[in-house]
Motif scaffolding. Structure first.
Motif, PDB file in Angstrom:
ATOM      1  N   THR A   3       7.636 -74.259 -43.110  1.00 48.56           N
ATOM      2  CA  THR A   3       8.422 -75.717 -43.053  1.00 48.56           C
ATOM      3  C   THR A   3       8.132 -75.671 -41.540  1.00 48.56           C
ATOM      4  O   THR A   3       8.212 -74.258 -40.815  1.00 48.56           O
ATOM      5  CB  THR A   3       9.211 -76.198 -43.887  1.00 48.56           C
ATOM      6  OG1 THR A   3      10.280 -75.057 -43.313  1.00 48.56           O
ATOM      7  CG2 THR A   3       9.087 -75.370 -45.917  1.00 48.56           C
ATOM      8  N   ASN A   4       8.009 -77.272 -41.305  1.00 44.62           N
ATOM      9  CA  ASN A   4       8.923 -76.912 -40.004  1.00 44.62           C
ATOM     10  C   ASN A   4      10.063 -76.547 -39.725  1.00 44.62           C
ATOM     11  O   ASN A   4      10.106 -76.704 -37.897  1.00 44.62           O
ATOM     12  CB  ASN A   4       8.411 -78.731 -39.590  1.00 44.62           C
ATOM     13  CG  ASN A   4       7.589 -78.985 -39.750  1.00 44.62           C
ATOM     14  OD1 ASN A   4       6.450 -78.175 -39.114  1.00 44.62           O
ATOM     15  ND2 ASN A   4       7.128 -80.140 -40.241  1.00 44.62           N
ATOM     16  N   ASP A   5      10.727 -76.372 -40.640  1.00 41.19           N
ATOM     17  CA  ASP A   5      12.117 -76.000 -40.420  1.00 41.19           C
ATOM     18  C   ASP A   5      11.894 -73.903 -39.896  1.00 41.19           C
ATOM     19  O   ASP A   5      12.902 -74.062 -39.165  1.00 41.19           O
ATOM     20  CB  ASP A   5      13.327 -76.120 -41.665  1.00 41.19           C
ATOM     21  CG  ASP A   5      13.799 -77.468 -41.547  1.00 41.19           C
ATOM     22  OD1 ASP A   5      14.210 -78.015 -40.722  1.00 41.19           O
ATOM     23  OD2 ASP A   5      13.977 -77.187 -42.161  1.00 41.19           O
ATOM     24  N   GLN A   6      10.996 -74.266 -40.182  1.00 40.57           N
ATOM     25  CA  GLN A   6      10.705 -72.915 -39.916  1.00 40.57           C
ATOM     26  C   GLN A   6      10.050 -71.864 -38.555  1.00 40.57           C
ATOM     27  O   GLN A   6      10.199 -70.741 -38.533  1.00 40.57           O
ATOM     28  CB  GLN A   6       9.948 -71.654 -41.514  1.00 40.57           C
ATOM     29  CG  GLN A   6      11.501 -71.589 -42.276  1.00 40.57           C
ATOM     30  CD  GLN A   6      10.664 -71.516 -43.887  1.00 40.57           C
ATOM     31  OE1 GLN A   6       9.540 -71.380 -44.083  1.00 40.57           O
ATOM     32  NE2 GLN A   6      11.395 -70.856 -45.008  1.00 40.57           N
ATOM     33  N   ILE A   7       9.273 -72.584 -38.875  1.00 42.23           N
ATOM     34  CA  ILE A   7       7.643 -72.629 -37.519  1.00 42.23           C
ATOM     35  C   ILE A   7       9.266 -72.702 -35.921  1.00 42.23           C
ATOM     36  O   ILE A   7       9.558 -74.011 -35.931  1.00 42.23           O
ATOM     37  CB  ILE A   7       7.071 -73.585 -37.616  1.00 42.23           C
ATOM     38  CG1 ILE A   7       5.953 -73.334 -38.399  1.00 42.23           C
ATOM     39  CG2 ILE A   7       5.756 -73.248 -36.425  1.00 42.23           C
ATOM     40  CD1 ILE A   7       5.139 -73.971 -38.454  1.00 42.23           C
ATOM     41  N   LYS A   8       8.743 -71.720 -35.521  1.00 43.33           N
ATOM     42  CA  LYS A   8       9.868 -71.444 -34.064  1.00 43.33           C
ATOM     43  C   LYS A   8       8.968 -72.165 -33.004  1.00 43.33           C
ATOM     44  O   LYS A   8       8.018 -71.262 -32.596  1.00 43.33           O
ATOM     45  CB  LYS A   8      10.580 -69.716 -34.314  1.00 43.33           C
ATOM     46  CG  LYS A   8      11.754 -70.486 -35.507  1.00 43.33           C
ATOM     47  CD  LYS A   8      13.123 -70.867 -35.144  1.00 43.33           C
ATOM     48  CE  LYS A   8      13.704 -70.754 -36.789  1.00 43.33           C
ATOM     49  NZ  LYS A   8      14.994 -71.424 -36.822  1.00 43.33           N
ATOM     50  N   LEU A   9       9.593 -72.231 -32.046  1.00 43.69           N
ATOM     51  CA  LEU A   9       8.698 -72.798 -30.655  1.00 43.69           C
ATOM     52  C   LEU A   9       9.861 -71.868 -29.792  1.00 43.69           C
ATOM     53  O   LEU A   9      11.341 -72.342 -29.695  1.00 43.69           O
ATOM     54  CB  LEU A   9       8.266 -73.789 -29.885  1.00 43.69           C
ATOM     55  CG  LEU A   9       7.036 -74.600 -31.400  1.00 43.69           C
ATOM     56  CD1 LEU A   9       7.279 -76.352 -30.731  1.00 43.69           C
ATOM     57  CD2 LEU A   9       5.916 -73.579 -30.026  1.00 43.69           C
ATOM     58  N   ASN A  10       9.495 -71.804 -28.221  1.00 41.59           N
ATOM     59  CA  ASN A  10       9.974 -71.418 -28.086  1.00 41.59           C
ATOM     60  C   ASN A  10      10.403 -71.569 -26.338  1.00 41.59           C
ATOM     61  O   ASN A  10       9.489 -72.215 -25.547  1.00 41.59           O
ATOM     62  CB  ASN A  10       9.846 -70.199 -26.814  1.00 41.59           C
ATOM     63  CG  ASN A  10      10.913 -68.395 -26.100  1.00 41.59           C
ATOM     64  OD1 ASN A  10      12.237 -69.468 -25.997  1.00 41.59           O
ATOM     65  ND2 ASN A  10      10.629 -67.988 -25.175  1.00 41.59           N
ATOM     66  N   VAL A  11      11.417 -72.696 -26.301  1.00 50.47           N
ATOM     67  CA  VAL A  11      11.699 -73.713 -25.598  1.00 50.47           C
ATOM     68  C   VAL A  11      11.974 -73.323 -24.475  1.00 50.47           C
ATOM     69  O   VAL A  11      13.497 -72.904 -23.735  1.00 50.47           O
ATOM     70  CB  VAL A  11      12.188 -75.183 -26.038  1.00 50.47           C
ATOM     71  CG1 VAL A  11      12.317 -76.835 -25.310  1.00 50.47           C
ATOM     72  CG2 VAL A  11      11.916 -75.165 -27.567  1.00 50.47           C
ATOM     73  N   THR A  12      11.643 -74.026 -22.974  1.00 49.48           N
ATOM     74  CA  THR A  12      12.852 -73.955 -21.443  1.00 49.48           C
ATOM     75  C   THR A  12      13.395 -74.984 -21.365  1.00 49.48           C
ATOM     76  O   THR A  12      14.811 -74.687 -20.711  1.00 49.48           O
ATOM     77  CB  THR A  12      11.951 -73.566 -20.443  1.00 49.48           C
ATOM     78  OG1 THR A  12      11.154 -74.963 -20.198  1.00 49.48           O
ATOM     79  CG2 THR A  12      11.281 -72.789 -20.752  1.00 49.48           C
ATOM     80  N   GLU A  13      13.106 -75.876 -21.806  1.00 42.80           N
ATOM     81  CA  GLU A  13      14.256 -77.720 -21.413  1.00 42.80           C
ATOM     82  C   GLU A  13      13.106 -78.717 -22.155  1.00 42.80           C
ATOM     83  O   GLU A  13      12.168 -78.649 -22.657  1.00 42.80           O
ATOM     84  CB  GLU A  13      13.773 -77.828 -19.838  1.00 42.80           C
ATOM     85  CG  GLU A  13      15.080 -78.875 -19.508  1.00 42.80           C
ATOM     86  CD  GLU A  13      14.658 -79.436 -18.004  1.00 42.80           C
ATOM     87  OE1 GLU A  13      13.494 -78.795 -17.482  1.00 42.80           O
ATOM     88  OE2 GLU A  13      15.844 -79.586 -17.715  1.00 42.80           O
ATOM     89  N   ILE A  14      14.396 -79.434 -22.607  1.00 41.44           N
ATOM     90  CA  ILE A  14      13.521 -81.052 -23.098  1.00 41.44           C
ATOM     91  C   ILE A  14      13.830 -82.347 -21.847  1.00 41.44           C
ATOM     92  O   ILE A  14      15.535 -82.485 -21.583  1.00 41.44           O
ATOM     93  CB  ILE A  14      14.217 -81.105 -24.614  1.00 41.44           C
ATOM     94  CG1 ILE A  14      13.318 -80.044 -25.222  1.00 41.44           C
ATOM     95  CG2 ILE A  14      13.504 -82.789 -25.097  1.00 41.44           C
ATOM     96  CD1 ILE A  14      13.948 -79.956 -27.216  1.00 41.44           C
ATOM     97  N   GLN A  15      12.837 -82.748 -21.293  1.00 38.14           N
ATOM     98  CA  GLN A  15      13.763 -83.713 -20.403  1.00 38.14           C
ATOM     99  C   GLN A  15      13.486 -85.052 -20.671  1.00 38.14           C
ATOM    100  O   GLN A  15      12.315 -84.885 -21.156  1.00 38.14           O
ATOM    101  CB  GLN A  15      12.557 -83.509 -19.161  1.00 38.14           C
ATOM    102  CG  GLN A  15      13.491 -83.125 -18.362  1.00 38.14           C
ATOM    103  CD  GLN A  15      12.626 -83.232 -16.804  1.00 38.14           C
ATOM    104  OE1 GLN A  15      12.113 -82.818 -17.198  1.00 38.14           O
ATOM    105  NE2 GLN A  15      13.258 -83.965 -16.090  1.00 38.14           N
ATOM    106  N   ARG A  16      14.382 -85.853 -21.164  1.00 35.71           N
ATOM    107  CA  ARG A  16      14.209 -87.217 -21.924  1.00 35.71           C
ATOM    108  C   ARG A  16      13.207 -88.388 -20.809  1.00 35.71           C
ATOM    109  O   ARG A  16      14.394 -88.159 -19.707  1.00 35.71           O
ATOM    110  CB  ARG A  16      14.679 -88.084 -22.394  1.00 35.71           C
ATOM    111  CG  ARG A  16      15.506 -87.282 -23.531  1.00 35.71           C
ATOM    112  CD  ARG A  16      17.204 -87.334 -24.122  1.00 35.71           C
ATOM    113  NE  ARG A  16      17.461 -88.823 -24.529  1.00 35.71           N
ATOM    114  CZ  ARG A  16      18.139 -89.141 -25.595  1.00 35.71           C
ATOM    115  NH1 ARG A  16      19.252 -88.184 -25.541  1.00 35.71           N
ATOM    116  NH2 ARG A  16      18.405 -90.126 -26.033  1.00 35.71           N
ATOM    117  N   PHE A  17      13.142 -89.187 -20.858  1.00 36.05           N
ATOM    118  CA  PHE A  17      12.832 -90.611 -19.113  1.00 36.05           C
ATOM    119  C   PHE A  17      11.746 -89.823 -17.973  1.00 36.05           C
ATOM    120  O   PHE A  17      12.253 -89.742 -17.126  1.00 36.05           O
ATOM    121  CB  PHE A  17      14.252 -90.835 -18.908  1.00 36.05           C
ATOM    122  CG  PHE A  17      14.095 -92.016 -18.025  1.00 36.05           C
ATOM    123  CD1 PHE A  17      13.613 -93.008 -18.597  1.00 36.05           C
ATOM    124  CD2 PHE A  17      14.330 -92.054 -16.876  1.00 36.05           C
ATOM    125  CE1 PHE A  17      13.453 -94.163 -18.012  1.00 36.05           C
ATOM    126  CE2 PHE A  17      14.405 -93.014 -16.215  1.00 36.05           C
ATOM    127  CZ  PHE A  17      12.981 -94.611 -16.465  1.00 36.05           C
TER     128      PHE A  17
END
Lengths: 301, 709
Positions: A3-17
């Protein structure tokens, strides 16, 4: 099935705007890992797939809280703070202890659902144009997990864009095209030999994937870096125009003049600043490139 | 002849050369400097002045002002009338006795221009005469006599303009229009513009600061009719209206010694629904936007009422003008404002008429007495709740600390209320007919506020239909951030005790840099879309507005809650101690309902999200969010989409009022060094705009700090 709870991604940053990663207001999710090693890389912290420690000496006040917190002896030095990266296990203890934010962990596991929740926060601002942009690194270096995020966005009616270097397993494309409204497709160089020299890989796979994506009906914006003295030449522009002309759903061509900020980012990873001022194209060169490409009837963004 | 624009944007040219020249001269403070030459009329020669009643003194002053104020007719102006006395800039009735201004004047109200333009001054005079007959022999008679005296004075001043213009053939249309208006109802668009301007100028001449209100609502029907008749073209209408805005933008100093140098500062409002719920937006709306875009006129500051149904074309046009910077356009979310007013007891049809006062607080124009009482809630927290960091302060838990703070806030508000209550003769006993003690004379504005003439009571003495005084909380983000840092450091992470922290704060974080850095960097404060701290803001505002509401019905005023600092964060800085979230003593902190400078690191959308989480609908007086954007983030089509997205989100999430500005801190620093080359660079200060170079150093530094990203 995961499920989408279990699938992981390795994120460096989430930038808004974000205003320059596709149409309208975007939330850009930077993923870690890239198969290319561009000499001019603007985001060197996203190259390696594994987590890394970033250290910004400008913010360090020499309090030595990191030295106390670290069990592996990474931090030391008598006058200046030294970081012995070979000893680092990227556990984050020093980051938690550092009061100033001089130490940061780059790369954290997040589930697709968690990432979506962050992107969802700005839904009120997206309108019909804005939404998620998946970037990096090379987003598809994380394979199907990246596609799961794109699919979730589309299921929940959010626009998606992907910034890609084009170098990935082409088998992903069939699904990727289904869930991506716009590809921001990097063409670093149209000269195969130069491409290999400056990025470490041949451009053959990239161009094959591009053709395949086009066949599958992808809407594509070509993004071409201009590096003065490397690819600022008419023949390259002509080939860009030709390539652009071959795409059935071309959004346009965007030229990205090289800038040297990536070089200072390299210092956070313990490398020397490899920014090269002589690579920055002049205003005339940028105009020249735009004109050359536009002359072939290609839309410049 | 260029008007400043960032990003080397070219402003479009639609207006005639002479109109552009007029704008250029006016923006170059040609007329403003002139205004400072004559301060006011001198009443020293009047032997019996000290024996007169205050109303008689006032009437005498107004009559002398009307007779003696210099007449100004600007080159090529299409509409006439000018407030030419310098003391008006200092918030006085421009008349002195023994070298002192005799009375202060009135601000923060939007007067009833609708009656002026649609019915004329003669209509107002008739009402005053009728009312005088009704109240003859009562104590209200003197005020109504004063009304007639002031109307006479208005006539005198009006005749002086007619006399001057009669001799000047180039101003034939000005003369022709003024022969009819503002005495009679305006018959066409040109007359309507002249009627409003002339009345505004007289009010301003007498020292007052009346807001204009909804100009497209006031003028739209006239233009529609003229266009249909073929008596006026859109281009001609744009020229006429441009002169209204050019005359409204009068920079008076040429130096830099304060918070800006506009003479008028009065806000104008566009768009939104009328009392029947129909959208007002019309050709006048777009003409105003054209004018602002071309001339970069930032005073009058202009705001736009947005709602969920705001047309895409309009939103785009607003974004196009907004991105030139200068703080030229601000926006209301009228869906929320109207709901807030209805909750506060206004009839829906009345609520829909809302306008800003001269600033951004909302009121029903032409019907409302308004004043506000600002206070620094951060000082309340530091000096009362935390006992000035002096004593042994103990709270078992965070809840107890918070509860004490709210108690202290209530005491502060009670004191404000008790001071206000002193204005009443029958204070304390519930009644429908509150009686005010005699107040400063203010007849000129009273003429243009519905209720005053009808009741025979002045603007300050309960005349208007609605009487509002609004407590304004300041330092809101700073208190919430302080509470949040204490909650984390002391009660959750238990890094130190409250008293240990207070000792550190008392010493201004001296020798505690690691902890200060930790407090600054490890928590996401207000403005980063962090529910934990945003919830604290919501709780404080709810408790604050509940307390304000509890005073309703206890005297002649309503007490809607509001959030503001305007520029007071500067005045307050020297009295503020170090804060638990890492700021040192005396730093310039948060403005209005905006985040504390330097603590918002998640971008504009996160700021709006944080702001909109508060139940702003409980704050019918308003809560302003300042939003600073870099010129590079509004470039091109992407930039337009971004601005439109921000406005759309602001409405959808339930914002109240947002004043975006586009400014580059590097350019501002350049302007600080080289003011000569940035004379027309304007920035949003708070409820007003100012030429950056006319701010003094402290204000300039604050604006630069706010624009840092």
């Amino acid at each position: 099935m995961n499920t989408n709870d279990q699938i992981k991604l390795n994120v460096t940053e989430i930038q808004r705007f974000c205003m320059h990663d596709g149409p309208g207001i975007r939330t850009t999710v930077f993923l870690k890992g890239c198969p290319l090693r561009c000499a001019w890389c603007h985001n060197p912290e996203t190259q390696k797939a594994a987590g890394e420690l970033l250290f910004n000496p400008k913010r360090c006040i020499g309090c030595r809280a990191c030295e106390v917190a670290c069990e592996n002896g990474v931090h030391g030095g008598s006058e200046h703070h030294t970081v012995t990266r070979a000893l680092c296990r990227v556990c984050g203890a020093c980051v938690a202890a550092c009061p100033t934010g001089a130490l940061e962990l780059c790369g954290r596991e997040m589930s697709v659902e968690q990432i979506f929740a962050e992107v969802e926060k700005d839904r009120a601002f997206y309108g019909v144009t804005g939404g998620l942009t998946l970037s990096g690194g090379e987003p598809f270096s994380q394979g199907r997990a990246a596609i799961s995020l794109l699919r979730l966005c589309k299921e929940r009616e959010l626009a998606t864009a992907v910034e890609t270097c084009g170098y990935f397993d082409g088998a992903l494309l069939a699904d990727a095209v289904d869930f991506t409204d716009l590809f921001l497709w990097d063409v670093k160089d149209t000269d195969g030999e130069r491409h290999k020299r400056y990025t470490g890989v041949s451009n053959e796979r990239i161009l094959n994937n591009l053709a395949l994506a086009d066949t599958l009906g992808a809407r594509i914006r070509l993004r071409c870096i201009l590096v003065r003295g490397v690819n600022t030449e008419g023949e390259h522009y002509r080939r860009i125009a030709k390539l652009a002309g071959s795409l059935s759903r071309l959004d346009g061509v965007e030229l990205l003049p090289y800038h040297a900020y990536g070089g200072s980012k390299a210092t956070l990873l313990g490398f020397a600043d490899n920014g090269r001022v002589e690579w920055i194209p002049t205003a005339e060169q940028i105009e020249d490139a735009k004109r050359c490409i536009a002359d072939h009837g290609v839309k410049i963004l | 002849m260029t008007f400043y624009a960032p990003n080397n944007y070219n402003r479009p040219i639609r207006l005639s050369k002479s109109t552009r020249q007029f704008a250029h001269d006016s923006l170059d403070h040609k007329y403003g400097l002139d205004t400072r030459k004559t301060l006011g009329v001198c009443l020293d020669g009047l032997a019996n002045f000290e024996q007169m009643t205050p109303l008689e003194q006032y009437d005498t002053a107004i009559e002398r002002i009307a007779r003696e104020a210099p007449i100004r007719i600007c080159k090529d102006e299409k509409i006439s009338g000018a407030a030419t006395l310098g003391l008006a800039i200092g918030h006085y009735v421009p008349a002195t006795y023994r070298e002192k201004p005799i009375y202060s004047s009135v601000s923060h109200l939007t007067v009833d221009f609708e009656t002026v333009v649609r019915h004329g001054i003669l209509h107002i005079r008739k009402n005053a005469e009728r009312s005088l007959e009704r109240y003859r022999g009562t104590e209200r008679e003197a005020f109504l006599q004063s009304c007639l005296h002031c109307l006479d004075a208005f006539d005198v001043w009006h005749r002086r303009y007619l006399d001057a213009l009669r001799e000047m053939p180039a101003y034939e249309s000005n003369y022709k229009n003024l022969q009819r208006v503002p005495q009679k109802p305006a018959a066409n668009f040109y007359e309507a513009v002249q009627s409003i301007w002339f009345t505004f100028a007289f009010l301003r001449l007498c020292g007052n600061w009346p807001g204009i209100g909804r100009i497209d609502y006031l003028l739209g029907d006239y233009l529609k009719k003229d266009l249909a008749n073929g008596t006026l073209t859109l281009d001609e209408a744009r020229e006429i209206l441009a002169h209204f805005f050019i005359k409204g933008c009068e920079w008076v100093s040429g130096g830099n010694y304060g918070s800006g140098d506009a003479q008028h500062y009065q806000n104008i409002l566009l768009c939104g629904v009328d009392e029947n719920g129909e959208e007002v937006t019309n050709e006048v709306t777009f003409l105003v936007l054209d004018i602002l875009e071309e001339l970069g006129i930032s005073d009058f500051p202009t705001s736009v009422r947005l709602n969920r149904n705001t047309d895409e074309k309009l939103l785009r046009r607003v974004a196009e003008v907004m991105r030139y910077g200068g703080g030229i356009l601000a926006v209301y979310n009228e869906d929320l404002v109207i709901e807030a007013l209805v909750r506060d007891g206004y009839d829906l049809r009345e609520a829909r008429k809302f306008a800003n006062d001269g600033c951004w607080e909302v009121q029903i124009p032409g019907k409302t007495f308004f004043t506000y009482f600002p206070f620094d809630s951060l000082q309340t927290f530091q000096k009362k709740t935390l006992q000035d960091y002096q004593g042994d302060v103990a709270f078992d838990n965070f809840k107890a600390l918070y509860r004490q703070y709210i108690k202290d806030l209530e005491v502060e508000l009670l004191q404000i209320f008790q001071n206000i209550q002193k204005k009443f003769i029958t204070a304390g006993a519930p009644t429908k007919d509150w009686k005010w003690l005699p107040q400063t004379p203010c007849t000129v504005v009273s003429l243009f506020e519905q209720g005053c003439i009808e009741k025979g009571l002045s603007y300050f003495e309960g005349g208007p239909v609605y009487n509002v005084t609004s407590p304004h909380i300041g330092g809101l983000a700073d208190v919430a951030n302080s509470l949040y840092a204490i909650q984390k450091l002391v009660y959750e992470e238990k890094k130190l005790t409250l008293n240990e922290l207070l000792t550190i704060l008392k010493n201004n974080w001296e020798d505690n840099e690691p902890l200060r850095q930790y407090a600054l960097h490890h928590y996401a404060y207000y403005g980063n879309d962090n529910d934990e701290v945003d919830l604290l803001v919501t709780r404080i505002l709810n408790d604050f507005s509940n307390t304000c509401n509890s005073f309703n019905g206890k005297c002649g005023y309503r007490f809607p809650a509001g959030v503001s600092t305007f520029g007071r964060q500067l005045e307050w800085a020297p009295y503020r101690g170090a804060t638990p979230y890492g700021k040192r003593a005396e730093e310039v902190l948060a403005a209005n309902c905006s985040p504390t400078p330097g603590t918002d690191t998640s971008g504009a959308t996160a700021i709006i999200c944080s702001y909109c989480k508060a139940e702003l609908v409980r704050l019918s007086c308003g809560a302003a969010l300042d939003l600073k954007l870099l010129p590079t983030s509004v470039l091109g089509e992407d930039g337009l989409q971004a601005l439109m997205g921000l406005m759309r989100g602001f409405v959808e999430l339930g914002g109240f009022f947002m004043q975006p500005d586009v400014a580059d801190p590097d350019i501002l620093r350049q302007a600080q060094k080289d003011p000569e080359n940035y004379q027309t660079l304007s920035i949003r200060v708070s409820g007003w705009n100012a030429r950056f170079v006319t701010l003094n150093k402290v204000w300039q530094d604050m604006v630069i700090e706010q624009n840092e990203h």
